[in-house]
Design a protein around this motif. Structure first.
Motif, PDB file in Angstrom:
ATOM      1  N   ASN A  85      22.881   9.625 -11.533  1.00 39.57           N
ATOM      2  CA  ASN A  85      24.227  10.206 -11.494  1.00 39.57           C
ATOM      3  C   ASN A  85      24.895   9.982 -10.137  1.00 39.57           C
ATOM      4  OD1 ASN A  85      24.360  11.915 -14.161  1.00 39.57           O
ATOM      5  ND2 ASN A  85      22.333  12.270 -13.289  1.00 39.57           N
ATOM      6  N   GLU A 141      28.017   9.929  -9.404  1.00 37.95           N
ATOM      7  CA  GLU A 141      29.137  10.833  -9.155  1.00 37.95           C
ATOM      8  C   GLU A 141      28.650  12.164  -8.585  1.00 37.95           C
ATOM      9  OE1 GLU A 141      28.463   9.443 -12.022  1.00 37.95           O
ATOM     10  OE2 GLU A 141      30.047   7.948 -12.341  1.00 37.95           O
ATOM     11  N   LEU A 142      27.557  12.666  -9.154  1.00 40.79           N
ATOM     12  CA  LEU A 142      27.015  13.920  -8.630  1.00 40.79           C
ATOM     13  C   LEU A 142      26.471  13.730  -7.223  1.00 40.79           C
ATOM     14  CD1 LEU A 142      25.198  15.398 -11.764  1.00 40.79           C
ATOM     15  CD2 LEU A 142      27.369  16.107 -10.750  1.00 40.79           C
ATOM     16  N   ARG A 143      25.877  12.566  -6.960  1.00 39.53           N
ATOM     17  CA  ARG A 143      25.375  12.313  -5.601  1.00 39.53           C
ATOM     18  C   ARG A 143      26.533  12.308  -4.612  1.00 39.53           C
ATOM     19  NH1 ARG A 143      22.470   8.170  -8.009  1.00 39.53           N
ATOM     20  NH2 ARG A 143      23.800   6.629  -6.995  1.00 39.53           N
ATOM     21  N   LEU A 173      29.397  13.846  -4.998  1.00 37.93           N
ATOM     22  CA  LEU A 173      29.927  15.205  -4.910  1.00 37.93           C
ATOM     23  C   LEU A 173      29.107  16.062  -3.959  1.00 37.93           C
ATOM     24  CD1 LEU A 173      31.829  17.458  -5.926  1.00 37.93           C
ATOM     25  CD2 LEU A 173      30.193  17.852  -7.793  1.00 37.93           C
ATOM     26  N   TYR A 174      27.788  15.936  -4.083  1.00 36.28           N
ATOM     27  CA  TYR A 174      26.916  16.785  -3.262  1.00 36.28           C
ATOM     28  C   TYR A 174      26.477  16.119  -1.962  1.00 36.28           C
ATOM     29  CZ  TYR A 174      26.687  19.881  -7.277  1.00 36.28           C
ATOM     30  OH  TYR A 174      27.013  20.739  -8.289  1.00 36.28           O
TER      31      TYR A 174
END
Length: 422
Positions: free
Chosen positions: A164, A166-168, A170-171
């Motif tokens: 993921n 996108e999640l990486r 984001l965070y």
């Protein structure tokens, strides 16, 4: 044999024992040149250049030897002698000094063609600079029967963040990771690592200690640098280091400096200032995680661990079916075999099937009639094959009970209690 011949014979005998001694070979070449043996002298000088192409002394000797080649006057050519005879300049004429000619190395090399190889060899077109074999596995975790707990741990600790981007983003996490698989031998750690590479659609490089450790000082460190450089070129790539306890053993237990420098190099490659491991996923496997250097277990390195235990009932059934799929069997009670092989590793189950097949083979050979593999053969095999995981759990029990710093072995401790091993 006169004194000169004895000296030449002695020098040749010494060179037979030490052919790479360039100084001794040039000494022999000079003696041969002084005695008039020009071909022999040039041959020895050419051999010296073969061992040390950068030897200026050998090159200067070749120049001197070539300058002493017989001229036309020495071969009885009177006309050449007349031409070669030096003429003194007239006293009333200005003295002309001819320009010094450059030595023709091309001509010199043609004179020794066949005696000395080329100084430099061009790399053949299309040569592969990669040292280690790279795979692209098609295996997925779904192809492995059972072991659901291990799959869940791999998914949560490793695979989900990698899948993921996108999640990486984001965070604010990086596309890198290090995961250590540990447990009894023969339980499928390499198999799981290959499946992880398949899940990520990444290249896969598996390396053992024999691929890295080298007898000569400094070569092991160079091997590690080449390994990580190749893995970075192949990114995204899963680099699987087998037997990490041998490559990264505790430096406090190393008797010499050799292994300490190997561990230092491994630390530098995994999480050094200059290391760019984006897209490089490092998996390690070990039977003895307590022997791995503590620096390798810190954040940014092997900071996550997964315990790979002996196969559960579902996995045992899948492994038995795999080993029996192409063998002549009849009336095999898989449910009974699964229940009676608790604690067997995957390697133990394979050995059990091999032993049962051997029983049927021996019986067929003695009777002259081919028969199928049956439960009677497995009954005999079960009396001969015992689970190999017991000694490992005996050793791990003490670590889990008395050296469980930071809860590193909580999973192991829970399993031991569940199996009533403590």
């Amino acid at each position: 044999m006169d004194a000169h011949d004895r000296l030449v014979t002695s020098l040749r005998a010494a060179l037979d024992a030490r052919p790479e001694d360039v100084t001794l070979r040039l000494h022999l070449a000079q003696i041969l040149l002084d005695s008039g043996d020009l071909p022999g002298a040039m041959s020895e000088a050419a051999e010296a250049l073969r061992y040390d192409p950068s030897c200026d002394q050998a090159r200067d000797f070749m120049v001197t030897a070539l300058e002493r080649r017989p001229s036309g006057a020495e071969t009885g050519n009177a006309e050449a002698e007349a031409v070669a005879e030096p003429r003194l300049p007239r006293t009333d004429a200005p003295l002309e000094v001819p320009p010094k000619e450059r030595f023709d190395w091309t001509a010199a090399e043609s004179d020794v063609a066949g005696l000395v190889g080329p100084r430099f060899a061009d790399e053949p077109a299309g040569a592969n600079p990669d040292t280690y074999e790279t795979e692209t596995p098609g295996l997925r975790l779904a192809d492995i029967g059972g072991m659901e707990d291990v799959k869940d741990r791999l998914e949560v600790a490793f695979l989900a963040p990698m899948r993921n981007p996108e999640l990486r983003a984001l965070y604010g996490t990086s596309l890198r990771g290090g995961l250590l698989l540990y447990g009894p031998p023969g339980c499928g750690k390499t198999f799981l690592a290959r499946a992880v590479a398949g899940e990520l659609g990444a290249s896969f490089i598996v390396v053992g200690i024999s691929d890295v450790l080298d007898l000569y000082f400094g070569q092991s460190e160079r091997n590690l640098r080449e390994l990580f450089a190749q893995a970075r070129r192949k990114a995204p790539c899963v680099l699987f280091l087998d037997e990490v306890d041998a490559l990264g053993q505790k430096r406090s237990q190393s008797r010499g400096s050799g292994m300490r420098t190997v561990v230092n190099q491994l630390l530098e490659e995994m999480d050094g200032v200059a290391a760019d491991n984006e897209g490089l996923f490092i998996l390690g496997a070990t039977n003895q995680p307590w022997d791995v250097d503590t620096a390798l277990r810190r954040p940014g390195r092997f900071d996550r661990t997964v315990l790979v235990l002996p196969p559960d009932p579902t996995a045992r059934r899948s492994i038995l079916e795999f080993h029996l799929r192409n063998r002549p069997v009849e009336n095999i009670d898989l449910t009974s075999l699964v229940a009676r092989t608790d604690g067997f590793s995957g390697a133990d189950l394979g050995h059990l099937c091999d032993t049962a097949a051997e029983q049927a083979l021996i019986a067929s050979s003695r009777s002259g009639t081919v028969r199928m593999i049956g439960m009677a053969d497995f009954e005999t095999a079960l009396r001969q094959v015992r689970p190999s995981t017991g000694p490992w759990f005996d050793a791990a029990k003490g670590v889990a009970m008395f050296a469980n710093e930071g809860g590193a072995y909580d999973d192991l401790l829970s399993y031991l209690k569940q199996q009533r091993m403590m």
